[in-house]
Each structure stands twice: as structure tokens, then as C-alpha cells.
Design a protein around this motif. Structure first.
Motif, mmCIF file in Angstrom:
data_model
loop_
_atom_site.group_PDB
_atom_site.id
_atom_site.type_symbol
_atom_site.label_atom_id
_atom_site.label_comp_id
_atom_site.label_asym_id
_atom_site.label_seq_id
_atom_site.Cartn_x
_atom_site.Cartn_y
_atom_site.Cartn_z
ATOM 1 N N GLN A 1 0.979 -1.154 -0.220
ATOM 2 C CA GLN A 1 -0.084 0.084 -0.030
ATOM 3 C C GLN A 1 0.922 1.042 0.103
ATOM 4 N N ASP B 1 -15.104 -3.048 2.125
ATOM 5 C CA ASP B 1 -14.884 -1.675 2.014
ATOM 6 C C ASP B 1 -13.484 -1.413 2.876
ATOM 7 N N ASP B 2 -13.001 -2.314 3.477
ATOM 8 C CA ASP B 2 -11.516 -1.973 4.018
ATOM 9 C C ASP B 2 -10.575 -2.137 3.051
ATOM 10 N N SER B 3 -9.872 -0.926 2.727
ATOM 11 C CA SER B 3 -8.624 -0.585 1.777
ATOM 12 C C SER B 3 -7.196 -0.956 2.371
ATOM 13 N N SER C 1 -3.957 -2.487 3.660
ATOM 14 C CA SER C 1 -3.057 -3.609 3.563
ATOM 15 C C SER C 1 -2.645 -4.352 4.937
#
Length: 257
Positions: free
Chosen positions: A59, A86-88, A90
């Protein structure tokens, strides 16, 4: 087998430190956190030259996790925790290595608390706990290693009275860790050193490393099939004192075959 976890605090900026430690310590499996690098910037050529296969979840500028295996290629089994599409961030990667499932995690810091970041930390902890229960139900050897950003007890923090309102030591977080362990996991370092002050992190400020004013926030949770093989555990504290080192030191466990 020696398994290590190491928050590198920027893999490219501290690559020389990482490679030196890999050469000197020769761990068999390594879980890395805070890569702070996008997917294409992971230094795979240097890692492979050092003798390790790797998988990673990068990320840009933040977070990032990886699993290295000496003389082998980890087989990725999961990327990211379930429970929030929706959790982006890493923060979790998992692989099959040497007959075990290795989960590498970087739990949110959560400061300032209370607040949105602390709420996110508690939700992430809940998701980890739910998924960890599923792993235990598989009845296979599992290790969950990484930077948990929690000091479970007062023994794990220098001057605990100074940390009572910090997101790494608040009662909600310590209770969440306790509930996770209570599923049947073994906190390997504490189990092998029940009464010792062992730290894995020393802040860059206030001369913390020289004063040994540290925190134990990097942990290994072992499933029952793995815990019975634990032999020793420790922290390569000297690495924290190397030039341009991370504020964490590599933490490791040794398992009998």
C-alpha cells in the motif's frame, strides 16, 4: 524452525538493515509489517537474492505486510481479513509454509482514542477474532504473527501509568486481546517468559532505546498443534540499535520439528 516477525517501518528505506539481519539471523519464516510501499515497489529481487521467496500485500505510503520463506515460496491462502469489503488497508496476508498456516498481521494503532481511528481498531480486532476462531476450527497448525499494537499486561510496558489513555493500552484493547487468546491460542513469548519484561518496540524519542523504555506489541499466537512444539523465543534487540533501524526489533520463536 525459527519464525520471526518484524515491523520494518518502511522496507525500501531500511532494506540494508533487513538484509543484514536476514543474513545474520537466517530465520526460516519472516512476517513483515509496515512495508509502506505499493505492490510494484516491493524489493523482491533483493529478497530473492538473499535466499527468500515472498508474498506481499502493499500500500502506498502506509501499512503493508509480507511473508518471507527461506529457500521456499510461500503459498498465499488469504489477502485481507473477511468481514469488511470496504476496508482498503493492507494489514493481513496469509500463506501455507512448511506444513503450517502463517498469518501476518498489522493491527491498527487506534490513536487518538477515543475517536474514529480507535473505533476502527476495535472493529478490526473483532474481525480478527472471528476469523481466528474459524482458523482454529480447521484443526491445522496455525501461527498468527505480527504487530498487534497492544500491550496485554503491565509487564509489557515501561511505566504503564503513562499509557492508561493510549489506544495500545486502553482496557477495551487489552480485553479484546484477552478474548482472542482465550479461544485457545498461546501467546508464545509470554508463555515462555512468564515473568520477564520483554520489549519489542522502542520509540525514537526521549532516548527510549538507550533507557530500555520499551513496549511489547509484536506477538505470536500459536494454535494448539503448534504451541506444543514451542522451544524458545526472544527479541533481536541489538538490531534496534543499528543505524537507520526501525523502531521495532525482530521478534522470534523457535519450534521443534
Amino acid at each position: 524452525m525459527r519464525i520471526a516477525t518484524y515491523n520494518v517501518n518502511g522496507i525500501n528505506g531500511r532494506l540494508a538493515v533487513l538484509l543484514r539481519w536476514l543474513e545474520e539471523a537466517t530465520p526460516d519464516v519472516v512476517c513483515l509489517q509496515e512495508l509502506k510501499a505499493p505492490e510494484k515497489k516491493f524489493p523482491i529481487a533483493d529478497i530473492e537474492k538473499a535466499g527468500y521467496g515472498a508474498i506481499w500485500h502493499g500500500q502506498k505510503s502506509w501499512n503493508g505486510v509480507a511473508i518471507l520463506a527461506r529457500g521456499a515460496q510461500p503459498l498465499e491462502t488469504r489477502r485481507g481479513l473477511p468481514g469488511d469489503p470496504d476496508d482498503s488497508h493492507s494489514r493481513y496476508i496469509e500463506a501455507a509454509v512448511a506444513g503450517m498456516i502463517i498469518g501476518c498481521l498489522y493491527l491498527p494503532n487506534g490513536n487518538p482514542a477515543p475517536g474514529p481511528k480507535f473505533d476502527y481498531k476495535l472493529r478490526w480486532f473483532e474481525r480478527l477474532t472471528e476469523y481466528a476462531a474459524d482458523l482454529l476450527e480447521l484443526g491445522v497448525p496455525v501461527v498468527l504473527a505480527g504487530d498487534y499494537n497492544v500491550m496485554p499486561t503491565e509487564l509489557d510496558v515501561y511505566k504503564p501509568e503513562r499509557w492508561v489513555d493510549d489506544a495500545l493500552f486502553r482496557p477495551e484493547v487489552r480485553t479484546a486481546f484477552k478474548h482472542l487468546v482465550a479461544q485457545g491460542w498461546t501467546d508464545a513469548v509470554r508463555a515462555l517468559h512468564p515473568d520477564d519484561c520483554i520489549y519489542t518496540f522502542w520509540d525514537y524519542f526521549r532516548n527510549a532505546y538507550a533507557r530500555d523504555a520499551g513496549l511489547r506489541i509484536d506477538h505470536f499466537l500459536l494454535a494448539p498443534d503448534v504451541a506444543k512444539h514451542r522451544e524458545s523465543a526472544g527479541v533481536d534487540k541489538v538490531v534496534r540499535g543499528w543505524e537507520h533501524s526501525s523502531d521495532h526489533a525482530p521478534t522470534w520463536i523457535m519450534l521443534r520439528d
